[in-house]
Design a protein around this motif. Structure first.
Motif, mmCIF file in Angstrom:
data_model
loop_
_atom_site.group_PDB
_atom_site.id
_atom_site.type_symbol
_atom_site.label_atom_id
_atom_site.label_comp_id
_atom_site.label_asym_id
_atom_site.label_seq_id
_atom_site.Cartn_x
_atom_site.Cartn_y
_atom_site.Cartn_z
ATOM 1 N N TYR A 92 1.098 -0.994 -0.136
ATOM 2 C CA TYR A 92 0.145 -0.193 0.601
ATOM 3 C C TYR A 92 1.183 1.171 -0.150
ATOM 4 O O TYR A 92 0.553 1.859 -0.718
ATOM 5 N N GLY A 93 1.780 1.332 0.328
ATOM 6 C CA GLY A 93 2.975 2.374 1.036
ATOM 7 C C GLY A 93 3.470 2.715 -0.861
ATOM 8 O O GLY A 93 3.258 3.576 -0.958
ATOM 9 N N PHE A 97 2.338 6.097 -2.848
ATOM 10 C CA PHE A 97 3.992 6.956 -2.737
ATOM 11 C C PHE A 97 3.870 7.153 -5.005
ATOM 12 O O PHE A 97 4.119 8.039 -4.928
ATOM 13 N N TRP A 98 3.878 6.068 -5.563
ATOM 14 C CA TRP A 98 4.462 5.796 -7.371
ATOM 15 C C TRP A 98 2.933 7.074 -7.375
ATOM 16 O O TRP A 98 2.886 7.759 -8.231
ATOM 17 N N GLY A 99 1.934 6.199 -7.165
ATOM 18 C CA GLY A 99 0.471 6.707 -7.727
ATOM 19 C C GLY A 99 0.329 8.366 -6.850
ATOM 20 O O GLY A 99 0.041 9.078 -8.149
ATOM 21 N N PHE A 100 1.168 8.603 -6.220
ATOM 22 C CA PHE A 100 1.230 10.285 -6.006
ATOM 23 C C PHE A 100 2.227 10.862 -7.260
ATOM 24 O O PHE A 100 1.902 12.010 -8.007
ATOM 25 N N PHE A 101 3.303 10.587 -8.199
ATOM 26 C CA PHE A 101 4.212 10.682 -9.160
ATOM 27 C C PHE A 101 2.917 10.379 -9.709
ATOM 28 O O PHE A 101 3.108 10.643 -11.535
ATOM 29 N N LEU A 102 2.156 9.379 -10.115
ATOM 30 C CA LEU A 102 1.803 8.712 -11.081
ATOM 31 C C LEU A 102 0.976 10.321 -11.687
ATOM 32 O O LEU A 102 0.438 10.426 -12.739
#
Length: 395
Positions: A92-93, A97-102
Motif C-alpha cells: 500500500y505504501g 508513493f508512486w501513485g502520487f507521481f503518477l
C-alpha cells in the motif's frame, strides 16, 4: 497544419489520461490483495488526482514559457517512470508513493489548452478546446481495457504496454507537432505571471465552475468502479465496462459543449450543464435499480458534466488573452482536478459510516445548484465583455 496539431494533442492527452487513471479501475483488486479499508481505498484512488491537479499550475506556466510541443514530449517521458513503478508495487505504501507521481500524467491538460488555442481564431476556440477535451476519453479506455489487459497479461505487463504507448506518443509529438506561428515564449518570471493570473476575475470564475464540472467527471471516472462494486456487486471488469460508458458519454459531450458555446454562448451551456447535474445527483441519491434506470442516470450525469467542461474553457477562451491562457489554464485546471480529489474521500467516508452513498450525491446536487446560481450571475457580465471585445476589434 492546425488540424494535425489538434489531432496529435488530443491523442497524447488521451494516452496520458489513461496513464493517470491506471489505479482507479483496479481499486477492487488492490483492496482484496492488500485488505484495504474503504478509507484506504478511496485515498489510493484519489492520490494521483491530487498531483495531477496541483501540478497543472507549474506545468501551465512552463507551457507559456517553452511551448506545448516540448512540454507534451517531456511529460510523456517523465510519466513512464511512475507508470512502471505502480505496475510493480506490491504494498500500500509503494502504491501511494508512486501513485502520487503518477499524477504527473494528468498535468498535460494545462499544456494542451494553450497549445490548441494558439492555433485557432477566437471564434473557433470553443470548438478547438472541445475537441482537445475529448482526450478525456483516456479515462474511458482505462476503465474499459485496463482490467481486461491485467486479466490477459498481468499487471506488470499491462503497465509496460502503457509505458510504451507514452514513449510513442512523446516521440510523435516531438517529430510531427509544431507550436503555432502566433505563439511567443513568455519571458517574465513565473511567480509574477501566476500572481497576475490570480488577480483576474476570469481565473477565479473558471476555477470554481471547472472544479464542479471537471471535478465531478474525474471523481466519477476514478471512483465509480468502487461504487458499482459496493452498491450493485459488479465484478471489477463489469464495473470497468460501465465506468467506460460513463466516461465516453462525458467525453462525447465535451466537444459538444465547446461547439454549442460558440453558437449559444458558454454561460447558457453551463447553466444547462449544472441544472442537469443537480437533477441527476438527486435521482442517483435514491439508488435507482439496475440496469436501465441506474445506467441512464449515470449516462445523463456524464453528459451534463461533459457539457460543463466544454463550456468552461470556451468561456475562458473569450475572456483571457492568448499570452496568459497557459497560466490561467494551469490554475483553473488545478481547481478542476482538486474538485475531483475530495469526492472519492467523502464517498469513502460516508460508505464507511453508513454503507450508503446518499449523502455524497446530495452534496453533489447542492454544489451543482450553487454553480448554477453563480453561472446565471455571469450572464450580463459575459455579454458586456463580448461587447467590449468587439469595440476593441473595431478600433
Amino acid at each position: 497544419m492546425k488540424s494535425r496539431n489538434l489531432a496529435l494533442a488530443t491523442l497524447v492527452f488521451g494516452i496520458t489520461f489513461w496513464a493517470w487513471n491506471l489505479i482507479g479501475p483496479l481499486s477492487t483488486s488492490y483492496t482484496t490483495l492488500l485488505s484495504l479499508s474503504a478509507g484506504q481505498q478511496s485515498m489510493l484512488v484519489a492520490t494521483p488526482v491530487l498531483v495531477g491537479s496541483l501540478g497543472r499550475i507549474p506545468v501551465g506556466v512552463l507551457a507559456d514559457r517553452y511551448g506545448g510541443r516540448r512540454m507534451f514530449t517531456i511529460l510523456c517521458f517523465v510519466s513512464i517512470i511512475p507508470v512502471l513503478m505502480v505496475g510493480w508495487a506490491d504494498s500500500y505504501g509503494a502504491l501511494i508513493f508512486w501513485g502520487f507521481f503518477l499524477g504527473i500524467a494528468g498535468t498535460t491538460f494545462a499544456v494542451g489548452v494553450p497549445f490548441v488555442n494558439n492555433w485557432y481564431e477566437p471564434s473557433r476556440r470553443g470548438f478547438a478546446t472541445g475537441i482537445f477535451g475529448a482526450g478525456m476519453g483516456g479515462t474511458a479506455l482505462s476503465a474499459l481495457l485496463t482490467p481486461r489487459l491485467v486479466e490477459w497479461f498481468g499487471r506488470g505487463t499491462t503497465h509496460v504496454l502503457i509505458a510504451i504507448a507514452l514513449a510513442v506518443a512523446g516521440v510523435a509529438m516531438y517529430l510531427f507537432s509544431k507550436d503555432a506561428p502566433s505563439w511567443t515564449p513568455a519571458t517574465t518570471p513565473a511567480l509574477p505571471r501566476i500572481g497576475a493570473a490570480l488577480k483576474m476575475k476570469a481565473t477565479w470564475q473558471g476555477a470554481f465552475l471547472y472544479a464542479v464540472a471537471f471535478g465531478g467527471f474525474v471523481a466519477f471516472s476514478t471512483y465509480l468502479p468502487t461504487v458499482l462494486h459496493n452498491v450493485y456487486a459488479f465484478a471489477q471488469s463489469d464495473a470497468g465496462l460501465r465506468t467506460a460508458g460513463f466516461a465516453l458519454a462525458g467525453v462525447a459531450a465535451r466537444p459538444l459543449g465547446g461547439i454549442l458555446s460558440d453558437k449559444i454562448g458558454p454561460v447558457m451551456v453551463l447553466a444547462i450543464a449544472f441544472a442537469g447535474t443537480a437533477t441527476m445527483a438527486v435521482v442517483l441519491s435514491f439508488g435507482p435499480p439496475l440496469e436501465l434506470a441506474a445506467g441512464a442516470s449515470l449516462v445523463l450525469t456524464a453528459l451534463f458534466l461533459g457539457l460543463g467542461t466544454g463550456g468552461v474553457f470556451a468561456l475562458l477562451a473569450k475572456m483571457v488573452e492568448p499570452s496568459k491562457v497557459g497560466t490561467v489554464t494551469g490554475l483553473v485546471g488545478a481547481a478542476g482536478g482538486l474538485g475531483g480529489y475530495f469526492p472519492p474521500l467523502v464517498m469513502g467516508l460516508t460508505y464507511s459510516h453508513w454503507h450508503d452513498y446518499t449523502l455524497g450525491y446530495l452534496l453533489l446536487a447542492a454544489t451543482a445548484s450553487a454553480a448554477l446560481v453563480y453561472t446565471l450571475t455571469l450572464r450580463g457580465k459575459s455579454k458586456q465583455h463580448n461587447e467590449s471585445q468587439q469595440v476593441v476589434a473595431a478600433r
